[in-house]
Design a protein around this motif. Sequence first.
Motif, mmCIF file in Angstrom:
data_model
loop_
_atom_site.group_PDB
_atom_site.id
_atom_site.type_symbol
_atom_site.label_atom_id
_atom_site.label_comp_id
_atom_site.label_asym_id
_atom_site.label_seq_id
_atom_site.Cartn_x
_atom_site.Cartn_y
_atom_site.Cartn_z
ATOM 1 N N LYS A 121 -5.653 -8.631 1.886
ATOM 2 C CA LYS A 121 -5.368 -8.872 3.297
ATOM 3 C C LYS A 121 -5.950 -10.216 3.748
ATOM 4 C CE LYS A 121 -4.158 -5.512 5.453
ATOM 5 N NZ LYS A 121 -2.823 -4.985 5.758
ATOM 6 N N PHE A 122 -5.332 -10.795 4.755
ATOM 7 C CA PHE A 122 -5.895 -11.974 5.409
ATOM 8 C C PHE A 122 -6.789 -11.584 6.577
ATOM 9 C CE2 PHE A 122 -2.225 -14.019 3.354
ATOM 10 C CZ PHE A 122 -2.882 -15.077 2.740
ATOM 11 N N ILE A 123 -6.691 -10.349 7.057
ATOM 12 C CA ILE A 123 -7.489 -9.912 8.197
ATOM 13 C C ILE A 123 -8.896 -9.514 7.767
ATOM 14 C CG2 ILE A 123 -5.442 -9.202 9.478
ATOM 15 C CD1 ILE A 123 -6.069 -6.293 8.652
ATOM 16 N N HIS A 124 -9.760 -9.312 8.746
ATOM 17 C CA HIS A 124 -11.145 -8.872 8.515
ATOM 18 C C HIS A 124 -11.885 -9.756 7.507
ATOM 19 C CE1 HIS A 124 -10.611 -5.237 10.885
ATOM 20 N NE2 HIS A 124 -9.513 -4.946 10.192
ATOM 21 N N GLY A 125 -11.587 -11.049 7.515
ATOM 22 C CA GLY A 125 -12.295 -11.959 6.616
ATOM 23 C C GLY A 125 -11.795 -11.912 5.189
ATOM 24 N N ALA A 126 -10.513 -11.703 5.001
ATOM 25 C CA ALA A 126 -9.886 -11.701 3.671
ATOM 26 C C ALA A 126 -10.447 -10.578 2.796
ATOM 27 C CB ALA A 126 -10.037 -13.051 2.985
ATOM 28 N N VAL A 127 -10.189 -9.355 3.215
ATOM 29 C CA VAL A 127 -10.694 -8.181 2.509
ATOM 30 C C VAL A 127 -9.596 -7.548 1.656
ATOM 31 C CG1 VAL A 127 -12.440 -7.661 4.247
ATOM 32 C CG2 VAL A 127 -10.139 -6.718 4.494
ATOM 33 N N ILE A 128 -9.975 -6.464 0.998
ATOM 34 C CA ILE A 128 -8.994 -5.657 0.278
ATOM 35 C C ILE A 128 -8.984 -4.249 0.861
ATOM 36 C CG2 ILE A 128 -8.999 -6.978 -1.875
ATOM 37 C CD1 ILE A 128 -10.908 -4.902 -3.067
ATOM 38 N N ARG A 129 -7.814 -3.646 0.795
ATOM 39 C CA ARG A 129 -7.616 -2.282 1.294
ATOM 40 C C ARG A 129 -7.105 -1.431 0.143
ATOM 41 N NH1 ARG A 129 -2.740 -0.677 5.463
ATOM 42 N NH2 ARG A 129 -2.736 1.538 4.990
ATOM 43 N N GLY A 130 -7.581 -0.204 0.059
ATOM 44 C CA GLY A 130 -7.100 0.722 -0.954
ATOM 45 C C GLY A 130 -6.079 1.679 -0.373
ATOM 46 N N ARG A 131 -5.181 2.104 -1.210
ATOM 47 C CA ARG A 131 -4.167 3.072 -0.787
ATOM 48 C C ARG A 131 -3.960 4.072 -1.921
ATOM 49 N NH1 ARG A 131 -0.737 3.632 3.061
ATOM 50 N NH2 ARG A 131 1.282 4.557 2.732
ATOM 51 N N ILE A 132 -4.153 5.344 -1.613
ATOM 52 C CA ILE A 132 -3.939 6.416 -2.590
ATOM 53 C C ILE A 132 -2.473 6.822 -2.552
ATOM 54 C CG2 ILE A 132 -4.473 8.811 -3.194
ATOM 55 C CD1 ILE A 132 -6.869 7.114 -3.721
ATOM 56 N N GLU A 133 -1.872 6.926 -3.713
ATOM 57 C CA GLU A 133 -0.460 7.294 -3.838
ATOM 58 C C GLU A 133 -0.289 8.307 -4.968
ATOM 59 O OE1 GLU A 133 2.319 6.177 -2.247
ATOM 60 O OE2 GLU A 133 1.462 4.574 -1.027
ATOM 61 N N ASP A 134 0.772 9.063 -4.893
ATOM 62 C CA ASP A 134 1.279 9.869 -6.016
ATOM 63 C C ASP A 134 0.240 10.778 -6.671
ATOM 64 O OD1 ASP A 134 3.612 8.491 -5.490
ATOM 65 O OD2 ASP A 134 3.268 7.004 -7.050
ATOM 66 N N VAL A 135 -0.489 11.529 -5.846
ATOM 67 C CA VAL A 135 -1.433 12.514 -6.386
ATOM 68 C C VAL A 135 -0.638 13.755 -6.786
ATOM 69 C CG1 VAL A 135 -3.468 13.931 -5.916
ATOM 70 C CG2 VAL A 135 -3.258 11.655 -4.867
ATOM 71 N N VAL A 136 -0.698 14.109 -8.051
ATOM 72 C CA VAL A 136 0.057 15.266 -8.532
ATOM 73 C C VAL A 136 -0.717 15.978 -9.632
ATOM 74 C CG1 VAL A 136 1.391 13.880 -10.189
ATOM 75 C CG2 VAL A 136 2.308 16.060 -9.414
ATOM 76 N N VAL A 137 -0.671 17.298 -9.571
ATOM 77 C CA VAL A 137 -1.282 18.145 -10.601
ATOM 78 C C VAL A 137 -0.210 19.117 -11.089
ATOM 79 C CG1 VAL A 137 -3.083 19.852 -11.114
ATOM 80 C CG2 VAL A 137 -3.565 17.958 -9.536
ATOM 81 N N ASP A 138 -0.095 19.255 -12.391
ATOM 82 C CA ASP A 138 0.866 20.193 -12.969
ATOM 83 C C ASP A 138 0.648 21.584 -12.379
ATOM 84 O OD1 ASP A 138 1.484 22.324 -15.231
ATOM 85 O OD2 ASP A 138 2.744 20.565 -15.624
#
Length: 197
Positions: A121-138
């Motif tokens: 990101k360019f906001i908040h002083g050029a930070v990184i953001r995490g995003r959780i996706e595709d959580v799956v359990v058989d």
Amino acid sequence: MEPCSRTTQEKGTPCDLQDSLFDDTVLRTMNTDKCKFAMKGIQYPTPGTSLFARPLRRSDYDKGFLQLLSQLTKVGDYSKEAFEAQFNSMQALPGMYYVVVIEDTSTATLVASATLLIEHKFIHGAVIRGRIEDVVVDSEYRSSSLGSFLLELLTCFSEEIGCYKITLDCKLKLVGFYEKFGYNNEGQCFLTKRFKD
């Protein structure tokens, strides 16, 4: 150099990381003191008997990765070559895609998976953001707390690498589950426009 395997990784033997989406040294060396699973005596990479957590591998097409994802959403029918092309595209962007899977080594099949996507990101002083996706359990392993293990692992890891926040989308019926891990409904609305089913 031999391919990465549970044996080579546990022994610390050098192995061919080209088969892995990312080097799991970043997970093996992270501080897990704040992780709930560590407080229960569970450690990465072994969340249970004959269960082994690790980065997604190019060879996981043959271990049922797409079939596992199909328990979450529509995957589509595509070839091993198409899978490997997508894998290579993700691997070519180090530090952005962390797909962690859990293999049942007694059957050599994948039984759980979750993805952490890092957004610069360019906001908040050029930070990184995490995003959780595709959580799956058989479906046969859903009482084993593997989804909780993966969610907590990737949440702790995102904090460790300096994400200023981590987010996820979920169905309304799952909000309570994610709140147990410190996720909050901030009253934001996530809208979707689909171009394909």
